[in-house]
Write a protein that holds these residues in place. Structure first.
Motif, PDB file in Angstrom:
ATOM      1  N   ARG A  79    -106.528   1.630 -55.470  1.00 48.19           N
ATOM      2  CA  ARG A  79    -105.278   2.353 -55.694  1.00 48.19           C
ATOM      3  C   ARG A  79    -104.086   1.609 -55.112  1.00 48.19           C
ATOM      4  O   ARG A  79    -104.167   1.039 -54.031  1.00 48.19           O
ATOM      5  CB  ARG A  79    -105.379   3.736 -55.059  1.00 48.19           C
ATOM      6  N   HIS A  80    -103.004   1.634 -55.863  1.00 51.05           N
ATOM      7  CA  HIS A  80    -101.753   1.029 -55.398  1.00 51.05           C
ATOM      8  C   HIS A  80    -100.742   2.140 -55.163  1.00 51.05           C
ATOM      9  O   HIS A  80    -100.472   2.945 -56.057  1.00 51.05           O
ATOM     10  CB  HIS A  80    -101.210   0.051 -56.437  1.00 51.05           C
ATOM     11  N   LEU A  81    -100.208   2.209 -53.961  1.00 47.88           N
ATOM     12  CA  LEU A  81     -99.208   3.219 -53.628  1.00 47.88           C
ATOM     13  C   LEU A  81     -97.803   2.644 -53.751  1.00 47.88           C
ATOM     14  O   LEU A  81     -97.582   1.461 -53.474  1.00 47.88           O
ATOM     15  CB  LEU A  81     -99.414   3.716 -52.198  1.00 47.88           C
ATOM     16  N   ASP A  82     -96.857   3.486 -54.156  1.00 51.06           N
ATOM     17  CA  ASP A  82     -95.460   3.055 -54.127  1.00 51.06           C
ATOM     18  C   ASP A  82     -94.732   3.792 -52.999  1.00 51.06           C
ATOM     19  O   ASP A  82     -95.302   4.646 -52.312  1.00 51.06           O
ATOM     20  CB  ASP A  82     -94.767   3.278 -55.480  1.00 51.06           C
ATOM     21  N   ALA A  83     -93.470   3.450 -52.797  1.00 48.23           N
ATOM     22  CA  ALA A  83     -92.718   4.001 -51.664  1.00 48.23           C
ATOM     23  C   ALA A  83     -92.624   5.525 -51.728  1.00 48.23           C
ATOM     24  O   ALA A  83     -92.719   6.206 -50.703  1.00 48.23           O
ATOM     25  CB  ALA A  83     -91.322   3.390 -51.621  1.00 48.23           C
ATOM     26  N   LYS A  84     -92.450   6.078 -52.933  1.00 47.36           N
ATOM     27  CA  LYS A  84     -92.358   7.539 -53.067  1.00 47.36           C
ATOM     28  C   LYS A  84     -93.660   8.201 -52.632  1.00 47.36           C
ATOM     29  O   LYS A  84     -93.645   9.245 -51.957  1.00 47.36           O
ATOM     30  CB  LYS A  84     -92.028   7.938 -54.501  1.00 47.36           C
ATOM     31  N   GLU A  85     -94.779   7.628 -53.038  1.00 47.46           N
ATOM     32  CA  GLU A  85     -96.069   8.204 -52.648  1.00 47.46           C
ATOM     33  C   GLU A  85     -96.256   8.165 -51.132  1.00 47.46           C
ATOM     34  O   GLU A  85     -96.817   9.103 -50.543  1.00 47.46           O
ATOM     35  CB  GLU A  85     -97.210   7.464 -53.349  1.00 47.46           C
ATOM     36  N   ASP A  88     -94.248  10.966 -49.743  1.00 46.65           N
ATOM     37  CA  ASP A  88     -94.908  12.241 -50.048  1.00 46.65           C
ATOM     38  C   ASP A  88     -96.091  12.490 -49.113  1.00 46.65           C
ATOM     39  O   ASP A  88     -96.271  13.603 -48.594  1.00 46.65           O
ATOM     40  CB  ASP A  88     -95.397  12.251 -51.505  1.00 46.65           C
ATOM     41  N   ILE A  89     -96.898  11.459 -48.897  1.00 36.69           N
ATOM     42  CA  ILE A  89     -98.071  11.587 -48.024  1.00 36.69           C
ATOM     43  C   ILE A  89     -97.646  11.976 -46.610  1.00 36.69           C
ATOM     44  O   ILE A  89     -98.205  12.891 -45.999  1.00 36.69           O
ATOM     45  CB  ILE A  89     -98.880  10.276 -47.999  1.00 36.69           C
ATOM     46  N   PHE A  90     -96.625  11.302 -46.094  1.00 38.53           N
ATOM     47  CA  PHE A  90     -96.198  11.569 -44.725  1.00 38.53           C
ATOM     48  C   PHE A  90     -95.464  12.899 -44.594  1.00 38.53           C
ATOM     49  O   PHE A  90     -95.500  13.523 -43.524  1.00 38.53           O
ATOM     50  CB  PHE A  90     -95.370  10.403 -44.187  1.00 38.53           C
ATOM     51  N   GLU A  91     -94.823  13.356 -45.666  1.00 37.89           N
ATOM     52  CA  GLU A  91     -94.210  14.682 -45.625  1.00 37.89           C
ATOM     53  C   GLU A  91     -95.282  15.762 -45.529  1.00 37.89           C
ATOM     54  O   GLU A  91     -95.133  16.738 -44.782  1.00 37.89           O
ATOM     55  CB  GLU A  91     -93.344  14.906 -46.874  1.00 37.89           C
ATOM     56  N   VAL A  92     -96.359  15.595 -46.292  1.00 39.17           N
ATOM     57  CA  VAL A  92     -97.449  16.568 -46.244  1.00 39.17           C
ATOM     58  C   VAL A  92     -98.154  16.506 -44.894  1.00 39.17           C
ATOM     59  O   VAL A  92     -98.489  17.538 -44.302  1.00 39.17           O
ATOM     60  CB  VAL A  92     -98.448  16.333 -47.400  1.00 39.17           C
ATOM     61  N   ARG A  93     -98.362  15.297 -44.392  1.00 33.94           N
ATOM     62  CA  ARG A  93     -98.953  15.151 -43.053  1.00 33.94           C
ATOM     63  C   ARG A  93     -98.083  15.848 -42.007  1.00 33.94           C
ATOM     64  O   ARG A  93     -98.592  16.537 -41.117  1.00 33.94           O
ATOM     65  CB  ARG A  93     -99.083  13.675 -42.678  1.00 33.94           C
ATOM     66  N   ALA A  94     -96.779  15.646 -42.107  1.00 33.96           N
ATOM     67  CA  ALA A  94     -95.862  16.272 -41.146  1.00 33.96           C
ATOM     68  C   ALA A  94     -95.975  17.788 -41.197  1.00 33.96           C
ATOM     69  O   ALA A  94     -95.970  18.460 -40.156  1.00 33.96           O
ATOM     70  CB  ALA A  94     -94.425  15.833 -41.426  1.00 33.96           C
ATOM     71  N   ALA A  95     -96.073  18.335 -42.405  1.00 35.88           N
ATOM     72  CA  ALA A  95     -96.186  19.783 -42.560  1.00 35.88           C
ATOM     73  C   ALA A  95     -97.475  20.294 -41.909  1.00 35.88           C
ATOM     74  O   ALA A  95     -97.463  21.280 -41.160  1.00 35.88           O
ATOM     75  CB  ALA A  95     -96.149  20.160 -44.037  1.00 35.88           C
ATOM     76  N   GLY A 164    -108.215   9.728 -47.369  1.00 35.78           N
ATOM     77  CA  GLY A 164    -108.242   8.501 -48.152  1.00 35.78           C
ATOM     78  C   GLY A 164    -106.843   7.970 -48.420  1.00 35.78           C
ATOM     79  O   GLY A 164    -106.576   6.774 -48.277  1.00 35.78           O
ATOM     80  N   SER A 165    -105.944   8.872 -48.802  1.00 38.91           N
ATOM     81  CA  SER A 165    -104.555   8.474 -49.057  1.00 38.91           C
ATOM     82  C   SER A 165    -103.881   7.999 -47.773  1.00 38.91           C
ATOM     83  O   SER A 165    -103.071   7.069 -47.790  1.00 38.91           O
ATOM     84  CB  SER A 165    -103.769   9.657 -49.645  1.00 38.91           C
ATOM     85  N   ILE A 166    -104.208   8.648 -46.656  1.00 37.94           N
ATOM     86  CA  ILE A 166    -103.654   8.228 -45.369  1.00 37.94           C
ATOM     87  C   ILE A 166    -104.097   6.806 -45.046  1.00 37.94           C
ATOM     88  O   ILE A 166    -103.305   5.959 -44.618  1.00 37.94           O
ATOM     89  CB  ILE A 166    -104.088   9.193 -44.243  1.00 37.94           C
ATOM     90  N   GLY A 212     -90.685   8.633 -38.831  1.00 34.34           N
ATOM     91  CA  GLY A 212     -90.556   7.267 -38.311  1.00 34.34           C
ATOM     92  C   GLY A 212     -91.635   6.358 -38.847  1.00 34.34           C
ATOM     93  O   GLY A 212     -91.374   5.203 -39.207  1.00 34.34           O
ATOM     94  N   ALA A 213     -92.860   6.881 -38.920  1.00 34.99           N
ATOM     95  CA  ALA A 213     -93.980   6.074 -39.423  1.00 34.99           C
ATOM     96  C   ALA A 213     -93.776   5.692 -40.886  1.00 34.99           C
ATOM     97  O   ALA A 213     -94.009   4.554 -41.286  1.00 34.99           O
ATOM     98  CB  ALA A 213     -95.282   6.843 -39.251  1.00 34.99           C
ATOM     99  N   ALA A 214     -93.322   6.658 -41.683  1.00 33.08           N
ATOM    100  CA  ALA A 214     -93.064   6.383 -43.097  1.00 33.08           C
ATOM    101  C   ALA A 214     -91.975   5.329 -43.252  1.00 33.08           C
ATOM    102  O   ALA A 214     -92.072   4.418 -44.084  1.00 33.08           O
ATOM    103  CB  ALA A 214     -92.688   7.662 -43.826  1.00 33.08           C
ATOM    104  N   SER A 215     -90.932   5.442 -42.427  1.00 29.54           N
ATOM    105  CA  SER A 215     -89.816   4.485 -42.507  1.00 29.54           C
ATOM    106  C   SER A 215     -90.270   3.077 -42.163  1.00 29.54           C
ATOM    107  O   SER A 215     -89.831   2.099 -42.789  1.00 29.54           O
ATOM    108  CB  SER A 215     -88.695   4.916 -41.563  1.00 29.54           C
ATOM    109  N   VAL A 216     -91.143   2.962 -41.165  1.00 31.24           N
ATOM    110  CA  VAL A 216     -91.666   1.646 -40.796  1.00 31.24           C
ATOM    111  C   VAL A 216     -92.432   1.035 -41.966  1.00 31.24           C
ATOM    112  O   VAL A 216     -92.280  -0.149 -42.300  1.00 31.24           O
ATOM    113  CB  VAL A 216     -92.594   1.754 -39.555  1.00 31.24           C
ATOM    114  N   LEU A 217     -93.261   1.847 -42.615  1.00 37.28           N
ATOM    115  CA  LEU A 217     -94.105   1.328 -43.694  1.00 37.28           C
ATOM    116  C   LEU A 217     -93.311   0.907 -44.924  1.00 37.28           C
ATOM    117  O   LEU A 217     -93.625  -0.096 -45.565  1.00 37.28           O
ATOM    118  CB  LEU A 217     -95.162   2.361 -44.087  1.00 37.28           C
ATOM    119  N   ILE A 218     -92.291   1.683 -45.271  1.00 42.76           N
ATOM    120  CA  ILE A 218     -91.543   1.354 -46.492  1.00 42.76           C
ATOM    121  C   ILE A 218     -90.324   0.493 -46.195  1.00 42.76           C
ATOM    122  O   ILE A 218     -89.600   0.105 -47.113  1.00 42.76           O
ATOM    123  CB  ILE A 218     -91.104   2.625 -47.238  1.00 42.76           C
TER     124      ILE A 218
END
Length: 220
Positions: A79-85, A88-95, A164-166, A212-218
């Motif tokens: 699987r290839h993830l893009d910045a939006k994904e 999205d993953i980190f927003e759900v994790r945060a929730a 898996g997505s994480i 912060g983690a999402a920002s570092v990655l993208i």
């Protein structure tokens, strides 16, 4: 006592599938199999020395976990993830994880939970000089532990379904950026917020951590 031979064969097959699953998951999450890599059954079954049927079972599980995806004509690839994904993953994790943190911070008997989380942070620190795979597992163990300690089985199940997505998101931008997010001190701030007993602050600390983690990655 009689033994059902078919049960033994089924156990052996399951064991092979689990071994294949572990090997493929490790290859994907450590970058040995890079995003977009087409997964050829004949090559993989030969490399893993398993039947194509057993391999298909393992790959179906990886597809459910979000590590591989089906493209044109059902061709499977990493699987290839893009910045939006990633966002999205980190927003759900945060929730999810902010609910866990708020729950733990609100407990009058949170001492044991805090001790378990501090131990998880210490383990992250202990593995800091180890290989990437060990560091990923230590990082995930901290977050999984927090969800587990919340006592909310639905929350834990939801988090586990994202694992898996994480794992894929961790390797999105390469090793250097991934390692920045595994700093033990960043996680200690969450523990300290929970220990202080302020649910709002604990939840906010988790949301800040994830943003912060999402920002570092993208690279934002």
């Amino acid at each position: 006592m009689s033994v059902d031979g078919t049960s033994l064969l089924r156990l052996e097959k399951t064991s092979l599938r689990e071994q294949a699953l572990t090997a493929l998951r490790r290859a994907i999450t450590t970058g040995q199999l890079t995003p977009g890599t087409h997964l050829v059954e004949t090559d993989l079954s030969e490399a893993l020395q398993i039947s194509r049927g057993t391999l298909r079972e393992a790959m179906r599980q990886l597809q459910q976990e979000g590590l591989i995806s089906a493209g044109a004509r059902g061709r499977l690839s990493v699987r290839h993830l893009d910045a939006k994904e990633i966002r999205d993953i980190f927003e759900v994790r945060a929730a999810l994880e902010s609910v866990a943190a708020r729950t733990l911070a609100s407990r009058p008997d949170r001492t044991e939970a805090v001790a378990a989380l501090r131990h998880a942070v210490e383990e992250m620190d202990r593995w800091a000089a180890s290989n990437l795979e060990d560091r990923i597992e230590a990082d995930l163990r901290f977050h999984r532990t927090m969800c587990h300690l919340s006592g909310n089985e639905t929350l834990l199940h939801s988090w586990s379904s994202l694992e898996g997505s994480i794992r894929m998101s961790i390797m999105f931008a390469g090793v250097d950026r991934a390692l920045k997010n595994m700093d033990a001190r960043r996680h200690l701030a969450i523990v300290e917020a929970i220990e202080a007993g302020d649910g709002d602050t604990a939840a906010a600390t988790v949301r800040e951590h994830m943003a912060g983690a999402a920002s570092v990655l993208i690279g934002a």
